[in-house]
Motif scaffolding. Structure first.
Motif, PDB file in Angstrom:
ATOM      1  N   ARG A  62       0.837  -1.206   0.000  1.00 53.13           N
ATOM      2  CA  ARG A  62       0.000   0.000   0.000  1.00 53.13           C
ATOM      3  C   ARG A  62       0.870   1.254   0.000  1.00 53.13           C
ATOM      4  O   ARG A  62       0.551   2.242  -0.697  1.00 53.13           O
ATOM      5  N   ALA A  63       1.968   1.226   0.754  1.00 54.02           N
ATOM      6  CA  ALA A  63       2.876   2.380   0.771  1.00 54.02           C
ATOM      7  C   ALA A  63       3.521   2.562  -0.600  1.00 54.02           C
ATOM      8  O   ALA A  63       3.681   3.700  -1.084  1.00 54.02           O
ATOM      9  N   ALA A  64       3.896   1.441  -1.259  1.00 57.46           N
ATOM     10  CA  ALA A  64       4.479   1.531  -2.596  1.00 57.46           C
ATOM     11  C   ALA A  64       3.467   2.119  -3.575  1.00 57.46           C
ATOM     12  O   ALA A  64       3.824   2.930  -4.441  1.00 57.46           O
ATOM     13  N   LEU A  65       2.207   1.734  -3.445  1.00 55.61           N
ATOM     14  CA  LEU A  65       1.157   2.256  -4.322  1.00 55.61           C
ATOM     15  C   LEU A  65       1.052   3.774  -4.179  1.00 55.61           C
ATOM     16  O   LEU A  65       0.925   4.495  -5.185  1.00 55.61           O
ATOM     17  N   ASP A  66       1.127   4.273  -2.984  1.00 54.12           N
ATOM     18  CA  ASP A  66       1.100   5.726  -2.776  1.00 54.12           C
ATOM     19  C   ASP A  66       2.319   6.384  -3.414  1.00 54.12           C
ATOM     20  O   ASP A  66       2.206   7.426  -4.074  1.00 54.12           O
ATOM     21  N   ASP A  67       3.501   5.764  -3.218  1.00 52.26           N
ATOM     22  CA  ASP A  67       4.728   6.329  -3.786  1.00 52.26           C
ATOM     23  C   ASP A  67       4.669   6.374  -5.311  1.00 52.26           C
ATOM     24  O   ASP A  67       5.265   7.255  -5.942  1.00 52.26           O
ATOM     25  N   MET A  68       3.958   5.419  -5.902  1.00 52.72           N
ATOM     26  CA  MET A  68       3.899   5.315  -7.362  1.00 52.72           C
ATOM     27  C   MET A  68       2.711   6.058  -7.963  1.00 52.72           C
ATOM     28  O   MET A  68       2.374   5.862  -9.128  1.00 52.72           O
ATOM     29  N   LYS A 112      -1.200   3.923  -8.749  1.00 51.17           N
ATOM     30  CA  LYS A 112      -1.451   2.886  -9.754  1.00 51.17           C
ATOM     31  C   LYS A 112      -0.161   2.118 -10.003  1.00 51.17           C
ATOM     32  O   LYS A 112       0.895   2.717 -10.244  1.00 51.17           O
ATOM     33  N   MET A 113      -0.234   0.785  -9.904  1.00 53.87           N
ATOM     34  CA  MET A 113       0.966  -0.025 -10.124  1.00 53.87           C
ATOM     35  C   MET A 113       0.560  -1.421 -10.578  1.00 53.87           C
ATOM     36  O   MET A 113      -0.608  -1.822 -10.488  1.00 53.87           O
ATOM     37  N   ILE A 114       1.549  -2.165 -11.058  1.00 51.90           N
ATOM     38  CA  ILE A 114       1.384  -3.556 -11.461  1.00 51.90           C
ATOM     39  C   ILE A 114       1.993  -4.433 -10.377  1.00 51.90           C
ATOM     40  O   ILE A 114       3.071  -4.128  -9.850  1.00 51.90           O
ATOM     41  N   VAL A 115       1.304  -5.521 -10.025  1.00 55.27           N
ATOM     42  CA  VAL A 115       1.874  -6.504  -9.109  1.00 55.27           C
ATOM     43  C   VAL A 115       1.907  -7.847  -9.823  1.00 55.27           C
ATOM     44  O   VAL A 115       0.967  -8.214 -10.540  1.00 55.27           O
ATOM     45  N   LYS A 116       3.015  -8.572  -9.645  1.00 61.02           N
ATOM     46  CA  LYS A 116       3.173  -9.863 -10.313  1.00 61.02           C
ATOM     47  C   LYS A 116       4.056 -10.761  -9.458  1.00 61.02           C
ATOM     48  O   LYS A 116       4.961 -10.281  -8.759  1.00 61.02           O
ATOM     49  N   PRO A 117       3.814 -12.074  -9.492  1.00 57.16           N
ATOM     50  CA  PRO A 117       4.604 -12.985  -8.658  1.00 57.16           C
ATOM     51  C   PRO A 117       6.063 -13.024  -9.112  1.00 57.16           C
ATOM     52  O   PRO A 117       6.353 -13.003 -10.309  1.00 57.16           O
ATOM     53  N   PHE A 171       3.286   1.702 -12.752  1.00 55.83           N
ATOM     54  CA  PHE A 171       2.472   1.572 -13.956  1.00 55.83           C
ATOM     55  C   PHE A 171       3.024   2.502 -15.039  1.00 55.83           C
ATOM     56  O   PHE A 171       3.310   3.671 -14.786  1.00 55.83           O
ATOM     57  N   ILE A 172       3.154   1.974 -16.242  1.00 52.73           N
ATOM     58  CA  ILE A 172       3.698   2.732 -17.365  1.00 52.73           C
ATOM     59  C   ILE A 172       2.559   3.002 -18.347  1.00 52.73           C
ATOM     60  O   ILE A 172       2.007   2.059 -18.932  1.00 52.73           O
ATOM     61  N   PRO A 173       2.174   4.249 -18.558  1.00 47.39           N
ATOM     62  CA  PRO A 173       1.017   4.534 -19.426  1.00 47.39           C
ATOM     63  C   PRO A 173       1.151   3.955 -20.826  1.00 47.39           C
ATOM     64  O   PRO A 173       0.150   3.561 -21.441  1.00 47.39           O
ATOM     65  N   GLU A 174       2.376   3.884 -21.348  1.00 40.51           N
ATOM     66  CA  GLU A 174       2.578   3.363 -22.704  1.00 40.51           C
ATOM     67  C   GLU A 174       2.232   1.880 -22.825  1.00 40.51           C
ATOM     68  O   GLU A 174       2.204   1.332 -23.939  1.00 40.51           O
ATOM     69  N   ALA A 175       1.933   1.224 -21.694  1.00 41.36           N
ATOM     70  CA  ALA A 175       1.609  -0.204 -21.737  1.00 41.36           C
ATOM     71  C   ALA A 175       0.382  -0.487 -22.590  1.00 41.36           C
ATOM     72  O   ALA A 175       0.244  -1.590 -23.143  1.00 41.36           O
ATOM     73  N   SER A 176      -0.517   0.482 -22.711  1.00 38.78           N
ATOM     74  CA  SER A 176      -1.721   0.254 -23.511  1.00 38.78           C
ATOM     75  C   SER A 176      -1.395   0.030 -24.984  1.00 38.78           C
ATOM     76  O   SER A 176      -2.176  -0.576 -25.719  1.00 38.78           O
ATOM     77  N   ALA A 177      -0.223   0.523 -25.412  1.00 38.98           N
ATOM     78  CA  ALA A 177       0.204   0.326 -26.800  1.00 38.98           C
ATOM     79  C   ALA A 177       0.983  -0.964 -26.982  1.00 38.98           C
ATOM     80  O   ALA A 177       1.380  -1.303 -28.102  1.00 38.98           O
ATOM     81  N   GLY A 178       1.232  -1.687 -25.884  1.00 38.52           N
ATOM     82  CA  GLY A 178       1.940  -2.954 -25.967  1.00 38.52           C
ATOM     83  C   GLY A 178       3.342  -2.865 -25.401  1.00 38.52           C
ATOM     84  O   GLY A 178       3.824  -1.795 -25.025  1.00 38.52           O
ATOM     85  N   ASP A 179       3.968  -4.020 -25.311  1.00 37.55           N
ATOM     86  CA  ASP A 179       5.380  -4.051 -24.915  1.00 37.55           C
ATOM     87  C   ASP A 179       6.186  -4.694 -26.032  1.00 37.55           C
ATOM     88  O   ASP A 179       5.662  -5.427 -26.864  1.00 37.55           O
ATOM     89  N   LYS A 180       7.456  -4.376 -26.063  1.00 34.25           N
ATOM     90  CA  LYS A 180       8.322  -4.826 -27.147  1.00 34.25           C
ATOM     91  C   LYS A 180       9.231  -5.930 -26.629  1.00 34.25           C
ATOM     92  O   LYS A 180       9.929  -5.757 -25.626  1.00 34.25           O
ATOM     93  N   ARG A 181       9.206  -7.081 -27.294  1.00 39.58           N
ATOM     94  CA  ARG A 181      10.156  -8.160 -27.030  1.00 39.58           C
ATOM     95  C   ARG A 181      11.316  -8.002 -28.010  1.00 39.58           C
ATOM     96  O   ARG A 181      11.125  -8.035 -29.222  1.00 39.58           O
ATOM     97  N   ILE A 182      12.510  -7.825 -27.457  1.00 32.83           N
ATOM     98  CA  ILE A 182      13.725  -7.662 -28.251  1.00 32.83           C
ATOM     99  C   ILE A 182      14.594  -8.893 -28.030  1.00 32.83           C
ATOM    100  O   ILE A 182      14.931  -9.221 -26.888  1.00 32.83           O
ATOM    101  N   LEU A 183      14.949  -9.582 -29.094  1.00 33.19           N
ATOM    102  CA  LEU A 183      15.801 -10.755 -28.999  1.00 33.19           C
ATOM    103  C   LEU A 183      17.262 -10.356 -29.158  1.00 33.19           C
ATOM    104  O   LEU A 183      17.623  -9.638 -30.097  1.00 33.19           O
ATOM    105  N   LEU A 184      18.088 -10.840 -28.236  1.00 33.20           N
ATOM    106  CA  LEU A 184      19.528 -10.607 -28.274  1.00 33.20           C
ATOM    107  C   LEU A 184      20.244 -11.930 -28.474  1.00 33.20           C
ATOM    108  O   LEU A 184      19.876 -12.943 -27.869  1.00 33.20           O
ATOM    109  N   ILE A 185      21.279 -11.909 -29.304  1.00 33.99           N
ATOM    110  CA  ILE A 185      22.190 -13.040 -29.433  1.00 33.99           C
ATOM    111  C   ILE A 185      23.601 -12.513 -29.233  1.00 33.99           C
ATOM    112  O   ILE A 185      24.004 -11.541 -29.887  1.00 33.99           O
TER     113      ILE A 185
END
Length: 318
Positions: free
Chosen positions: A147-153, A156-161, A200-214
């Motif tokens: 909850r404190a992190a949510l206020d700092d951010m 609005k934020m994303i939580v994931k395991p 939370f990143i507002p640009e997320a609504s436009a998608g995220d980019k997967r970049i492959l590195l070799i």
């Protein structure tokens, strides 16, 4: 021709139209290598020697996108008898996965990606090495701390395991949401599970980019756009691929992160970028090759898997 070994999930789980491992195997055959495979239960240690009950594999027929099938009975072989071992078992990174990396430590041959890196470079935390490239990211399990992190951010934020994968259990937490307590209870499994809280990143609504590195260098990218009404854009969660190019910021991110990964034995990596931010570093069985190939109409030596094998063959020749 070289014998090569893929550590995989059961063949029935390999999707010929989507899985990166599928085209890695077909490209190995195209180059004259002989691919074999083993699932985790076929790996073992006898003293300090790593073994596999390996089977030859290949497409069921010459038809495009034919499923992968066994091409013989299992044969117990030391891992050192293969020119290279590819760890392509999908997450989760659970005790069985970790034990497999300890076996691969004793392979006595080239292992890609390096098993120590697979253990140490958590896909949601290893990016903390680069604070200038990432959004506000915290690892928490206390609901008051979240909850404190949510206020700092900014509410609005994303939580994931921490050990989540494939877009599973990604949730959005918002100040004022009557379900907020429930969201945080689910995210932390009632404060028993570490949870990644990320700005939370507002640009997320436009998608995220997967970049492959070799070998630390970008070879291709795909923009993953979420389905209508969906928070997640992972392909496993229904995200759609769109052709894309790297921005100047993304080239910069790759120039910083790529060499660091290469130095840690991570030959093939998927970076996830949203807007200006690096959000994940994927070292365990990254995907995206087939989508990039299709969207850019790549064939033959121009494909993602061909570039991958160019790097592998270069290592083998040395």
């Amino acid at each position: 021709m070289a014998d090569v070994l893929f550590v995989l999930d059961p063949l029935s789980l390999i999707n010929p139209r989507a899985d990166t491992s599928y085209v890695m195997i077909t490209e190995a055959l195209r180059r004259g290598h002989q691919p074999h495979y083993v699932t985790l239960d076929g790996l073992s240690l006898s003293g300090s020697v790593a073994w596999a009950r390996a089977r030859r594999l290949g497409p069921a027929s010459d038809e495009p996108l034919a499923p992968m099938v066994d091409r013989g009975e299992p044969n117990a072989r030391p891992l050192s008898s293969f020119a290279v071992v590819f760890m392509r078992k999908d997450p989760p990174v659970d005790p069985s996965f970790i034990a497999a990396t300890w076996i691969l430590d004793r392979a006595g041959t080239l292992v890609l990606n390096n098993p120590g890196g697979l253990r140490d470079l958590n896909e949601k935390l290893s990016m903390l090495e680069f604070p200038q490239l990432i959004p506000d990211t915290r690892l928490l399990r206390s609901i008051p701390d979240l909850r404190a992190a949510l206020d700092d951010m900014g509410g609005k934020m994303i939580v994931k395991p921490l050990l989540g994968y494939g877009g599973r259990e990604i949730l959005q937490a918002k100040r004022g949401d009557p379900n907020l307590s429930t969201v945080l209870e689910i995210a932390t499994a009632d404060e028993t599970r570490w949870t990644v809280a990320q700005q939370f990143i507002p640009e997320a609504s436009a998608g995220d980019k997967r970049i492959l590195l070799i070998e630390g260098e970008p070879i291709g990218a795909v923009l993953r756009v979420p389905a209508s009404g969906e928070l997640r854009d992972n392909f496993h969660a229904g995200g759609q691929g769109v052709a894309t190019e790297l921005t100047e910021r993304e080239w910069y991110i790759c120039s910083i992160v790529g060499p660091w990964l290469r130095d840690r034995g991570q030959l093939f990596v998927g970076l996830d970028v949203i807007g200006p931010y690096l959000t994940e570093i994927n070292v365990t069985s990254p995907t995206g090759m087939q989508e990039i190939n299709r969207l850019n109409e790549l064939e033959g030596d121009a494909t993602m898997q061909a570039k991958f094998w160019d790097a592998v063959d270069a290592r083998l020749s040395h």
